[in-house]
Design a protein around this motif. Sequence first.
Motif, PDB file in Angstrom:
ATOM      1  N   ILE A 117       0.823  -1.208   0.000  1.00 57.14           N
ATOM      2  CA  ILE A 117       0.000   0.000   0.000  1.00 57.14           C
ATOM      3  C   ILE A 117       0.863   1.266   0.000  1.00 57.14           C
ATOM      4  CG2 ILE A 117      -0.222   0.035   2.532  1.00 57.14           C
ATOM      5  CD1 ILE A 117      -3.140   1.010   2.160  1.00 57.14           C
ATOM      6  N   ASN A 170       8.071  -1.223   4.783  1.00 54.38           N
ATOM      7  CA  ASN A 170       7.464  -0.978   3.477  1.00 54.38           C
ATOM      8  C   ASN A 170       7.487   0.478   3.037  1.00 54.38           C
ATOM      9  OD1 ASN A 170       6.931  -3.649   2.911  1.00 54.38           O
ATOM     10  ND2 ASN A 170       4.879  -3.614   3.801  1.00 54.38           N
ATOM     11  N   PRO A 284      -4.455   3.507   5.791  1.00 56.62           N
ATOM     12  CA  PRO A 284      -5.890   3.226   5.910  1.00 56.62           C
ATOM     13  C   PRO A 284      -6.714   4.499   6.040  1.00 56.62           C
ATOM     14  CG  PRO A 284      -4.751   2.673   7.955  1.00 56.62           C
ATOM     15  CD  PRO A 284      -3.693   2.928   6.919  1.00 56.62           C
ATOM     16  N   GLY A 339       4.299  -4.372   9.358  1.00 56.58           N
ATOM     17  CA  GLY A 339       3.736  -3.103   8.882  1.00 56.58           C
ATOM     18  C   GLY A 339       2.816  -2.450   9.906  1.00 56.58           C
ATOM     19  N   LEU A 340       2.417  -3.224  10.889  1.00 53.93           N
ATOM     20  CA  LEU A 340       1.429  -2.731  11.855  1.00 53.93           C
ATOM     21  C   LEU A 340       2.013  -2.575  13.252  1.00 53.93           C
ATOM     22  CD1 LEU A 340      -1.561  -5.000  10.765  1.00 53.93           C
ATOM     23  CD2 LEU A 340      -0.781  -2.842   9.754  1.00 53.93           C
ATOM     24  N   SER A 386       0.695  -8.810   7.842  1.00 55.26           N
ATOM     25  CA  SER A 386      -0.059  -7.566   8.065  1.00 55.26           C
ATOM     26  C   SER A 386      -1.289  -7.475   7.165  1.00 55.26           C
ATOM     27  CB  SER A 386       0.802  -6.339   7.737  1.00 55.26           C
ATOM     28  OG  SER A 386       1.924  -6.280   8.545  1.00 55.26           O
TER      29      SER A 386
HETATM   30  C1  LIG Z   1       2.243   0.434   6.320  1.00 60.37           C
HETATM   31  C2  LIG Z   1       1.418  -0.745   6.205  1.00 60.37           C
HETATM   32  C3  LIG Z   1       0.121  -0.773   6.697  1.00 60.37           C
HETATM   33  C4  LIG Z   1      -0.530   0.348   7.437  1.00 60.37           C
HETATM   34  O1  LIG Z   1      -0.317   1.650   6.979  1.00 60.37           O
HETATM   35  P1  LIG Z   1      -0.145   2.844   8.018  1.00 60.37           P
HETATM   36  O2  LIG Z   1      -0.072   4.049   7.192  1.00 60.37           O
HETATM   37  O3  LIG Z   1       1.119   2.598   8.791  1.00 60.37           O
HETATM   38  O4  LIG Z   1      -1.317   2.785   8.946  1.00 60.37           O
HETATM   39  C5  LIG Z   1      -0.586  -1.943   6.535  1.00 60.37           C
HETATM   40  N1  LIG Z   1      -0.068  -3.024   5.941  1.00 60.37           N
HETATM   41  C6  LIG Z   1       1.171  -3.022   5.439  1.00 60.37           C
HETATM   42  C7  LIG Z   1       1.690  -4.247   4.764  1.00 60.37           C
HETATM   43  C8  LIG Z   1       1.960  -1.882   5.556  1.00 60.37           C
HETATM   44  O5  LIG Z   1       3.199  -1.906   5.071  1.00 60.37           O
END
Ligand SMILES: *Cc1c(COP(=O)(O)O)cnc(C)c1O
Length: 437
Positions: A117, A170, A284, A339-340, A386
């Motif tokens: 994302i 990420n 999100p 990621g979380l 994640s």
């Molecule tokens: C960064 C990330 C999220 C969440 O995004 P945030 O902006 O940190 O809330 C969810 N899943 C993955 C795989 C991510 O890398």
Amino acid sequence: MKEVQRANLMVDFPLIRDLIDQKEVLWLNPENGPAQVGIVQSGISESEVQEASARLKRFAPYIAKVFPETAPSQGIIESPLTEIPAMGQALGEFYGRPMPGKLYLKEDNALPISGSIKARGGIYEVLKHAETIALEQGLITEEDSYIKFDEPALRNELARHKIAVGSTGNLGLSIGIMSAKLGFNVTVHMSADAKQWKKDMLREKGVTVIEYADDYSKAVEEGRKQADADPLCHFVDDENSVDLFLGYAVAGERVAAQLKDQGIKVDKEHPLFVYLPCGVGGGPGGVAFGLKRAFGDHVHCFFAEPTHSPCMLLGMMTGLHEEIAVNDIGLDNKTAADGLAVGRPSGFVGKTMAPLIEGCFTIADQTMFKLLAVLVDREGIRLEPSALAGMTGPIQMLSKDVQDAAHPNATHLVWATGGGMVPEVEMDHYYGIGKGR
Ligand SMILES: *Cc1c(COP(=O)(O)O)cnc(C)c1O
């Protein structure tokens, strides 16, 4: 946080007891109201999201040239929207009740360039910064072909500038890959929990990686400090960046177009439920904001977090936002969903989205792994842990009788946030855990 303050919170918000016990919970947001009111209150104007979308289109010819994998989509970085009926059936079996409506997966794991994302917001912010410099220096006009960004005049200019970011992985990948491609001098400050392969991949691409023994917040703080001391350095601030948020928000119109193409209606009789894995909140939050712009009150957005790191739930529920961290209630912020693994939410996102989010729920690491394996077995789709955080969303809705969730015309959309860059051996390892090996 003081002892007495904590005791009061436990009285005012009994759900904190369940968070401390690491139960999988659903919290319904009492402040959620009409979408239009929340959008106006946000202070983020209609035109800002439109400008972000237009900017990504200006860069599309350049992106298509330097990342040939985006040529089929003419340089637009977008992911498939895929119906996953076999997974829906598996969820039904798993929880002993059939799933009403239809189940879809938004495959951001398949986003080109960085496989998560973060290829939305992260890449957008880097492109915007590059454009700002180029316009200021008179090296480009908005009417020019942005293929010019691949020419020496622009690359040499950008090479004088630095970009820095703090990341669990990420975001660092997206910022690092995009910045290095444009010619920026880029540094990624990484937390202890960041995976080795991510650090290796970035270094291979010419990115400077600085490692910290501490968690994500510390890496961000250090990165910000170093960047502040340097006027030619732009710090990508995951906790407060409006640009990141806008880059994510463009997803709203894209999903609206995809749903339309696939003949899926979204209106009063066809509610859309979206489940978004949440770390610090920008991804999100931005996506949900874009969806609310596109569908108003017919879309219902929920954030999903690990039981060890429910920072956004805690911040929104208590109204303390970035002033409270999961450690304050004794949670360790340790989760395989890297990621979380965020202990303190973005205050900007929490406050912006407080009137626009239906709720938050938590999921145990072992549930994520189990569903990771089920998704591979039933649909052949491989995600990082994640990205499974939202998969229990439909079940959470049904078991708590959330209004409209059981509607036979409902569409349940699980946002799969990453996994595209994960090495095969790592993925096999995840799958093994999910199979109980
Ligand atoms: C960064 C990330 C999220 C969440 O995004 P945030 O902006 O940190 O809330 C969810 N899943 C993955 C795989 C991510 O890398």
